[in-house]
Design an enzyme around this catalytic site. Structure first.
Site, mmCIF file in Angstrom:
data_model
loop_
_atom_site.group_PDB
_atom_site.id
_atom_site.type_symbol
_atom_site.label_atom_id
_atom_site.label_comp_id
_atom_site.label_asym_id
_atom_site.label_seq_id
_atom_site.Cartn_x
_atom_site.Cartn_y
_atom_site.Cartn_z
ATOM 1 N N ASP A 41 5.153 61.071 64.938
ATOM 2 C CA ASP A 41 5.274 60.374 66.215
ATOM 3 C C ASP A 41 4.366 59.143 66.125
ATOM 4 O O ASP A 41 3.522 59.029 65.228
ATOM 5 C CB ASP A 41 4.891 61.285 67.389
ATOM 6 C CG ASP A 41 5.433 60.734 68.716
ATOM 7 O OD1 ASP A 41 5.809 59.538 68.767
ATOM 8 O OD2 ASP A 41 5.479 61.487 69.708
HETATM 9 C C1 BGC Z 1 6.974 59.156 71.837
HETATM 10 C C2 BGC Z 1 8.198 59.328 70.953
HETATM 11 C C3 BGC Z 1 8.854 57.995 70.721
HETATM 12 C C4 BGC Z 1 7.842 57.042 70.106
HETATM 13 C C5 BGC Z 1 8.397 55.667 69.807
HETATM 14 C C6 BGC Z 1 6.055 58.069 71.326
HETATM 15 O O1 BGC Z 1 5.081 57.770 72.284
HETATM 16 O O2 BGC Z 1 6.282 60.378 71.941
HETATM 17 O O3 BGC Z 1 9.097 60.226 71.553
HETATM 18 O O4 BGC Z 1 9.980 58.137 69.917
HETATM 19 O O5 BGC Z 1 6.743 56.891 71.008
HETATM 20 O O6 BGC Z 1 8.593 54.925 70.948
#
Ligand code: BGC
Length: 725
Positions: free
Chosen positions: A255
């Site tokens: 993530d």
């Molecule tokens: C989220 C993810 C997301 C990523 C990219 C993170 O803060 O938890 O679900 O895909 O950001 O935007």
């Protein structure tokens, strides 16, 4: 007028194609690996590291982009949110959220939703879509639960498998996220989800295993720790469980900013760092040149880096992205260089269909709904029926971090900008036509005006909502997770004011999850309508059901309790978030403790009635069909419609399972008076428990009870069967 380049035109043609699968779909992992190994074997260490490293936050057109390789050539991959469509995309579709798609309990609709999102991702040049989110709802207040498929792992597993297949059949890599234990926003970046090995298998990673079975190309590890180890450097989670037990062949991406170490995460099984920075936007990286150095220093073996690159390339070849792929056409971070590509096609149609199919009719006294043709006047009360009061319609505040006007999705990275948003008021007015007098007010705090608007109408609709999202945005003091389970914007008082004024009151709630309903026994409240988060076609889907063009069949993908204290899980402020409920998540807790819910998991009414009989069960030794269950369903009402038959399994005593687990469902269409037989195959997996002593799945010996019914608390039929080794 903008001149379109040739590539833009071809991308446009491709993107506006219908959701028919990519000519022959993804290729098998084995063939994809052959191609991947062939190219990766020609790559230098630096090139392999490049495939595994992101270029950095806000540096590219997508929320994540890997480094390309030259000679041998391998492209930079674009990774883009979200589980609901194309974030930061223009001319895209903003459809129903997963929680509402789950409420359809319809595999075909779930697949078709994935497929249109795949068409749009491909058309926009997105190699890897950052969805579906498949984390079951643990705490009812959890900010991101609406991004996934509700409180039950089986339902999430079906949602995962169908969505992955839909997306990947269009040649786009799907990403199941967030692996795992990412079940609240509170302290998500420093807390530890402490979960038993059994619950890890049976609940929290079950949907990921189903995504792996469906061939998912990527899995995102989460921000939180797992029993004290960061998820993205947890060797048990990534290597032993995911790549070992579950046989995952694709790549694990972090993530955004969830990687906490260089060598440790590499050795634990992380394959790609996203967005590449240590702290988002700092321009530093745990990997990149540092990973090359770690290999040279002997901290990470080169074969591990080769494996990372091979997994990434294999996912790319599996989706046949080497056979020509549209150029990137998303403009994240307000960049403007991407070409104009409209990918909407006719996807509004399926969104409208999903919105109506995912609407749950919670109660309906005196056949108040569908609206009688004799209705001459309608009152509509509440800001949730209308547009953004700022005059902005569609209500696209950044990442939807506001709750203005009608609610049709939550907030955060899991969003898409609306191309338009049909409000409930507009949807109802259009369908009602000019002969029906419509009075409305969108003022939530002026209760006198609400009562005045409602009092003389043949039917008064009162709208309210409850919103939630991701923790980097806080709305009205709610930092991602909801602070409470009450309605927003004075909702309870507004509902009471309207119900006091009009004896034919219908409550409509757009919510991310359960809410408390202190007004539920008000005698004038004749129906409660639960459209969830329907997306851009909100008002049209709603009108389809209110006027009886569509007979409702949506079912609750979570439990609505009478009291907040009836839930056994909440977001937890402690560093150690102990999942002490173990297997008793959601309705399983209500069943185990004999607590009557207000509206049970799986509940939803129809304008028709259905009779269940003739249950039959047979067993076999076949692993994919150890028990076969069938039942006859008859539409005994006056209108045609869908029924969602659900199968719950009670395990043998001593197996240590909650009283009943969902293990199958079918949504069937029946003309009035007609019958059909529905059948369900229970596989070995459906009848297994995870035995911690044996560290393996086992099918417990003994007597099983199988229930077929219309909800987890409306079990019309049951039968028993016995399994023994
Ligand atoms: C989220 C993810 C997301 C990523 C990219 C993170 O803060 O938890 O679900 O895909 O950001 O935007």
């Amino acid at each position: 007028m903008k001149l379109l380049s040739l590539t833009t035109v071809s991308a446009f043609l491709l993107a506006t194609a219908s959701a028919a699968p990519h000519p022959s779909g993804p290729i098998a992992w084995d063939s994809a690996y052959e191609k991947a190994e062939a190219i990766v074997s020609k790559m230098s260490l630096e090139q392999k590291v490049g495939l595994a490293t992101g270029k950095g936050w806000e540096k590219t057109l997508c929320v994540g982009n890997t480094f390309e390789a030259t000679d041998p050539d391998f492209p930079s991959l674009c990774l883009q949110d979200s589980p609901i469509g194309i974030r930061f995309g223009d001319n895209v579709t903003a459809g129903v959220s997963a929680i509402t798609a789950a409420a359809t309990f319809d595999k075909d609709l779930l697949y078709r939703r994935g497929a249109y999102m795949g068409v749009e991702a491909r058309g926009k040049g997105v190699n890897t879509l950052l969805g579906p989110c498949v984390d079951p709802m643990r705490a009812p207040k959890a900010g991101r639960a609406w991004e996934a498929f509700g409180e039950d792992p089986y339902l999430n597993g079906v949602g995962a498998a169908e969505t992955v297949a839909g997306i990947q059949d269009q040649g786009v890599i799907a990403t199941a996220k967030h692996f795992y234990g990412n079940n609240q926003e509170l302290n998500r970046k420093n807390s530890s989800s402490d979960i038993s090995v059994r619950a890890v298998h049976e609940i929290w990673t079950w949907p990921y295993a189903r995504a792996v079975d469906a061939g998912v190309g990527s899995i995102m590890c989460s921000y939180n720790q797992l029993n004290g180890t960061w998820a993205c450097e947890d060797e048990y989670a990534l290597t032993t469980l995911l790549k070992g037990e579950y046989g995952f062949k694709g790549f694990v991406q972090s993530d955004w900013g969830a990687q906490m170490s260089g060598a440790k995460s590499a050795n634990a099984g992380l394959d790609m760092t996203m967005p590449g920075d240590i702290v988002m936007g700092d321009g530093l990286s745990w990997w990149g040149a540092n990973l090359t150095k770690m290999v040279k220093d002997g901290e990470v073996k080169e074969e591990r880096v080769t494996d990372m690159a091979t997994r990434i390339a294999a996912a790319y070849y599996k989706m046949r992205q080497d056979e020509g792929y549209p150029e990137i056409a998303v403009n994240s971070f307000n960049r403007t260089e991407a070409p104009y590509v409209n990918v909407q096609g006719d996807h509004a149609k399926i969104v409208r269909e999903l919105g109506a199919a995912g609407l749950v009719l919670l109660s309906n006294k005196d056949n108040t709904l569908p609206l009688s043709k004799k209705i001459k006047s309608i009152a509509i009360v509440g800001s949730d029926a209308g547009p953004n009061p700022d005059g902005l319609n569609p209500a696209n505040c950044a990442d939807h971090g506001c709750d203005n006007g009608t609610l049709a999705m939550g907030w955060g990275s899991g969003t898409v900008d609306y191309p338009y948003l049909v409000t409930p008021k507009d949807g109802i007015a259009k369908r009602a036509g000019k002969k029906v007098d419509i009075k409305y007010t969108f003022e939530d705090w002026d209760l006198e005006k609400a009562a005045e608007t409602a009092k003389d109408a043949d039917v008064a609709f009162v709208f309210s909502n409850a919103d939630a999202g991701e923790e980097y945005i806080s709305v009205d003091g709610n930092v991602g997770d909801r602070n409470n389970l009450t309605l927003w914007h004075n909702g309870d008082n507004l509902i009471k004011a309207v119900a006091d004024a009009n004896e034919n009151t219908v409550v409509v709630i757009h919510a991310v999850g359960p809410v408390l309903m202190p007004w539920i026994d008000h005698p004038n409240i004749k129906a409660v309508v639960w459209p969830g988060l329907p997306g851009q076609e909100s008002g049209n889907s709603l009108a389809d059901v209110l006027f009886g063009d569509v007979n409702p069949s949506g079912r609750l993908p979570y439990t609505i309790a009478k009291d907040e204290s009836d839930y056994n899980t909440d977001h937890d402020p402690n560093f150690n978030v102990v999942y002490s409920e173990n297997l008793n998540v959601g309705y399983k807790h209500f069943d185990a403790e004999n607590i009557e819910p207000l509206f049970a998991f799986g509940h939803g009414l129809s304008y028709s009635t259905f009779k269940y009989d003739d249950i039959k069960v047979s067993t076999s030794k076949k692993e994919d069909n150890m028990a076969k269950v069938s039942a006859k369903i008859t539409n005994t009402g006056k209108v045609d419609g869908h029924e969602v038959a659900q199968v719950y399994v009670g395990f043998p005593e001593g197996a240590g399972e909650p009283p009943r687990l969902l293990r199958g469902f079918e949504r069937v269409f029946l003309k009035k008076g007609k019958s059909t037989s529905v059948s369900f195959s229970l596989s070995k997996m459906d009848l297994s428990i995870f035995d911690e002593d044996k560290n393996d799945w086992v099918v417990p010996d003994g007597e099983y009870t199988v229930y077929v019914g219309a909800s987890s608390r409306d079990l019309r039929l049951n039968a028993t069967f016995t399994l023994s080794k």
